[in-house]
Write a protein that holds these residues in place. Sequence first.
Motif, PDB file in Angstrom:
ATOM      1  N   LEU A 144      59.581   8.140  31.853  1.00  0.00           N
ATOM      2  CA  LEU A 144      58.236   8.631  32.154  1.00  0.00           C
ATOM      3  C   LEU A 144      57.740   9.546  31.033  1.00  0.00           C
ATOM      4  CD1 LEU A 144      55.768   9.007  33.954  1.00  0.00           C
ATOM      5  CD2 LEU A 144      57.071  10.750  35.228  1.00  0.00           C
ATOM      6  N   ALA A 145      58.578  10.454  30.572  1.00  0.00           N
ATOM      7  CA  ALA A 145      58.184  11.371  29.492  1.00  0.00           C
ATOM      8  C   ALA A 145      57.867  10.597  28.222  1.00  0.00           C
ATOM      9  CB  ALA A 145      59.283  12.398  29.244  1.00  0.00           C
TER      10      ALA A 145
ATOM     11  N   ASP B 105      47.524  11.512  23.438  1.00  0.00           N
ATOM     12  CA  ASP B 105      47.292  12.609  22.492  1.00  0.00           C
ATOM     13  C   ASP B 105      47.507  13.963  23.161  1.00  0.00           C
ATOM     14  OD1 ASP B 105      46.681  10.762  20.564  1.00  0.00           O
ATOM     15  OD2 ASP B 105      44.538  11.167  20.533  1.00  0.00           O
ATOM     16  N   VAL B 106      47.062  14.064  24.420  1.00  0.00           N
ATOM     17  CA  VAL B 106      47.183  15.310  25.178  1.00  0.00           C
ATOM     18  C   VAL B 106      47.673  14.990  26.588  1.00  0.00           C
ATOM     19  CG1 VAL B 106      45.955  17.313  26.121  1.00  0.00           C
ATOM     20  CG2 VAL B 106      45.303  16.400  23.889  1.00  0.00           C
ATOM     21  N   VAL B 107      48.648  15.758  27.065  1.00  0.00           N
ATOM     22  CA  VAL B 107      49.155  15.625  28.428  1.00  0.00           C
ATOM     23  C   VAL B 107      49.084  17.003  29.069  1.00  0.00           C
ATOM     24  CG1 VAL B 107      51.139  15.050  29.880  1.00  0.00           C
ATOM     25  CG2 VAL B 107      50.715  13.742  27.786  1.00  0.00           C
ATOM     26  N   THR B 108      48.549  17.056  30.293  1.00  0.00           N
ATOM     27  CA  THR B 108      48.534  18.316  31.021  1.00  0.00           C
ATOM     28  C   THR B 108      49.413  18.210  32.259  1.00  0.00           C
ATOM     29  OG1 THR B 108      46.689  17.942  32.550  1.00  0.00           O
ATOM     30  CG2 THR B 108      46.121  18.671  30.319  1.00  0.00           C
ATOM     31  N   ALA B 109      49.983  19.320  32.655  1.00  0.00           N
ATOM     32  CA  ALA B 109      50.771  19.402  33.884  1.00  0.00           C
ATOM     33  C   ALA B 109      50.602  20.792  34.461  1.00  0.00           C
ATOM     34  CB  ALA B 109      52.248  19.109  33.618  1.00  0.00           C
TER      35      ALA B 109
ATOM     36  N   GLU C  69      61.316  20.284  41.659  1.00  0.00           N
ATOM     37  CA  GLU C  69      62.375  20.246  40.647  1.00  0.00           C
ATOM     38  C   GLU C  69      62.092  19.150  39.623  1.00  0.00           C
ATOM     39  OE1 GLU C  69      65.955  21.038  38.631  1.00  0.00           O
ATOM     40  OE2 GLU C  69      65.017  22.206  40.214  1.00  0.00           O
ATOM     41  N   ALA C  70      61.689  17.973  40.087  1.00  0.00           N
ATOM     42  CA  ALA C  70      61.377  16.863  39.177  1.00  0.00           C
ATOM     43  C   ALA C  70      60.195  17.216  38.278  1.00  0.00           C
ATOM     44  CB  ALA C  70      61.089  15.589  39.979  1.00  0.00           C
ATOM     45  N   ALA C  71      59.190  17.876  38.836  1.00  0.00           N
ATOM     46  CA  ALA C  71      58.026  18.280  38.037  1.00  0.00           C
ATOM     47  C   ALA C  71      58.437  19.254  36.942  1.00  0.00           C
ATOM     48  CB  ALA C  71      56.956  18.896  38.936  1.00  0.00           C
ATOM     49  N   GLY C  72      59.298  20.184  37.261  1.00  0.00           N
ATOM     50  CA  GLY C  72      59.775  21.140  36.263  1.00  0.00           C
ATOM     51  C   GLY C  72      60.595  20.480  35.174  1.00  0.00           C
ATOM     52  N   ARG C  73      61.452  19.551  35.557  1.00  0.00           N
ATOM     53  CA  ARG C  73      62.258  18.831  34.566  1.00  0.00           C
ATOM     54  C   ARG C  73      61.375  17.971  33.668  1.00  0.00           C
ATOM     55  NH1 ARG C  73      67.382  19.864  35.089  1.00  0.00           N
ATOM     56  NH2 ARG C  73      68.210  20.510  37.105  1.00  0.00           N
ATOM     57  N   LEU C  74      60.348  17.328  34.256  1.00  0.00           N
ATOM     58  CA  LEU C  74      59.419  16.535  33.447  1.00  0.00           C
ATOM     59  C   LEU C  74      58.691  17.425  32.444  1.00  0.00           C
ATOM     60  CD1 LEU C  74      58.007  13.891  32.728  1.00  0.00           C
ATOM     61  CD2 LEU C  74      56.350  14.395  34.549  1.00  0.00           C
ATOM     62  N   ALA C  75      58.264  18.597  32.882  1.00  0.00           N
ATOM     63  CA  ALA C  75      57.582  19.525  31.974  1.00  0.00           C
ATOM     64  C   ALA C  75      58.499  19.901  30.805  1.00  0.00           C
ATOM     65  CB  ALA C  75      57.118  20.769  32.719  1.00  0.00           C
ATOM     66  N   CYS C  76      59.771  20.121  31.070  1.00  0.00           N
ATOM     67  CA  CYS C  76      60.722  20.443  29.998  1.00  0.00           C
ATOM     68  C   CYS C  76      60.852  19.277  29.023  1.00  0.00           C
ATOM     69  CB  CYS C  76      62.088  20.777  30.579  1.00  0.00           C
ATOM     70  SG  CYS C  76      62.151  22.325  31.492  1.00  0.00           S
ATOM     71  N   LEU C  77      60.910  18.062  29.546  1.00  0.00           N
ATOM     72  CA  LEU C  77      61.016  16.879  28.683  1.00  0.00           C
ATOM     73  C   LEU C  77      59.761  16.701  27.836  1.00  0.00           C
ATOM     74  CD1 LEU C  77      62.652  14.430  31.245  1.00  0.00           C
ATOM     75  CD2 LEU C  77      63.751  15.452  29.232  1.00  0.00           C
ATOM     76  N   LEU C  78      58.604  16.910  28.446  1.00  0.00           N
ATOM     77  CA  LEU C  78      57.349  16.782  27.704  1.00  0.00           C
ATOM     78  C   LEU C  78      57.244  17.850  26.620  1.00  0.00           C
ATOM     79  CD1 LEU C  78      54.937  15.935  30.638  1.00  0.00           C
ATOM     80  CD2 LEU C  78      55.617  14.408  28.767  1.00  0.00           C
ATOM     81  N   ALA C  79      57.630  19.065  26.948  1.00  0.00           N
ATOM     82  CA  ALA C  79      57.591  20.144  25.953  1.00  0.00           C
ATOM     83  C   ALA C  79      58.517  19.830  24.779  1.00  0.00           C
ATOM     84  CB  ALA C  79      57.973  21.470  26.595  1.00  0.00           C
ATOM     85  N   GLY C  80      59.643  19.238  25.070  1.00  0.00           N
ATOM     86  CA  GLY C  80      60.571  18.873  24.013  1.00  0.00           C
ATOM     87  C   GLY C  80      60.020  17.793  23.093  1.00  0.00           C
TER      88      GLY C  80
ATOM     89  N   GLU D   8      47.486  16.086  34.983  1.00  0.00           N
ATOM     90  CA  GLU D   8      48.293  16.236  36.197  1.00  0.00           C
ATOM     91  C   GLU D   8      49.557  15.375  36.186  1.00  0.00           C
ATOM     92  OE1 GLU D   8      47.615  18.725  38.127  1.00  0.00           O
ATOM     93  OE2 GLU D   8      45.703  19.122  37.183  1.00  0.00           O
ATOM     94  N   ALA D   9      50.271  15.399  35.077  1.00  0.00           N
ATOM     95  CA  ALA D   9      51.495  14.606  34.931  1.00  0.00           C
ATOM     96  C   ALA D   9      52.546  14.951  35.978  1.00  0.00           C
ATOM     97  CB  ALA D   9      52.069  14.800  33.529  1.00  0.00           C
ATOM     98  N   GLN D  10      52.531  16.166  36.474  1.00  0.00           N
ATOM     99  CA  GLN D  10      53.543  16.582  37.453  1.00  0.00           C
ATOM    100  C   GLN D  10      53.497  15.732  38.719  1.00  0.00           C
ATOM    101  OE1 GLN D  10      50.730  18.313  37.027  1.00  0.00           O
ATOM    102  NE2 GLN D  10      49.929  18.507  39.099  1.00  0.00           N
ATOM    103  N   GLU D  11      52.366  15.122  39.010  1.00  0.00           N
ATOM    104  CA  GLU D  11      52.236  14.306  40.215  1.00  0.00           C
ATOM    105  C   GLU D  11      53.062  13.022  40.145  1.00  0.00           C
ATOM    106  OE1 GLU D  11      48.089  13.734  41.002  1.00  0.00           O
ATOM    107  OE2 GLU D  11      47.766  15.858  41.376  1.00  0.00           O
ATOM    108  N   LEU D  12      53.432  12.582  38.949  1.00  0.00           N
ATOM    109  CA  LEU D  12      54.213  11.361  38.777  1.00  0.00           C
ATOM    110  C   LEU D  12      55.712  11.608  38.882  1.00  0.00           C
ATOM    111  CD1 LEU D  12      52.368   9.828  35.692  1.00  0.00           C
ATOM    112  CD2 LEU D  12      51.958   9.354  38.112  1.00  0.00           C
ATOM    113  N   ALA D  13      56.128  12.837  38.745  1.00  0.00           N
ATOM    114  CA  ALA D  13      57.551  13.157  38.622  1.00  0.00           C
ATOM    115  C   ALA D  13      58.366  12.786  39.857  1.00  0.00           C
ATOM    116  CB  ALA D  13      57.734  14.633  38.294  1.00  0.00           C
TER     117      ALA D  13
END
Length: 107
Positions: free
Chosen positions: A42-43, A50-54, A73-84, A28-33
Amino acid sequence: MIFITGPLYSGKRTFAKKIAPKEKIFTEAQELAADADDLNVLADRLAEYDVVTATEVGGGVVPMDPAQRTAREAAGRLACLLAGRADCVVEMFCGLPRILKGELPQC
């Protein structure tokens, strides 16, 4: 790092437990964004797991409240950073993993 994303209750946590020990998983990484001063920092911190879920939060009704829109918006941007940063990105849907980037390690 393996980044797992998808809708709420799509099997992300169950899948993560199959590929990594519990103490090496951050869920639930999106909760920190929303409260993060710097999403890049944060990313970087989350990428040490080893594994991060959002949970994907951008597919529903857009909230009327400005603070909720900002958090989404912050949660979406964090997800993009994590995917990168991730070596492997997995989208979960109905308990089925779909590899979007890289390959899963052999378990």
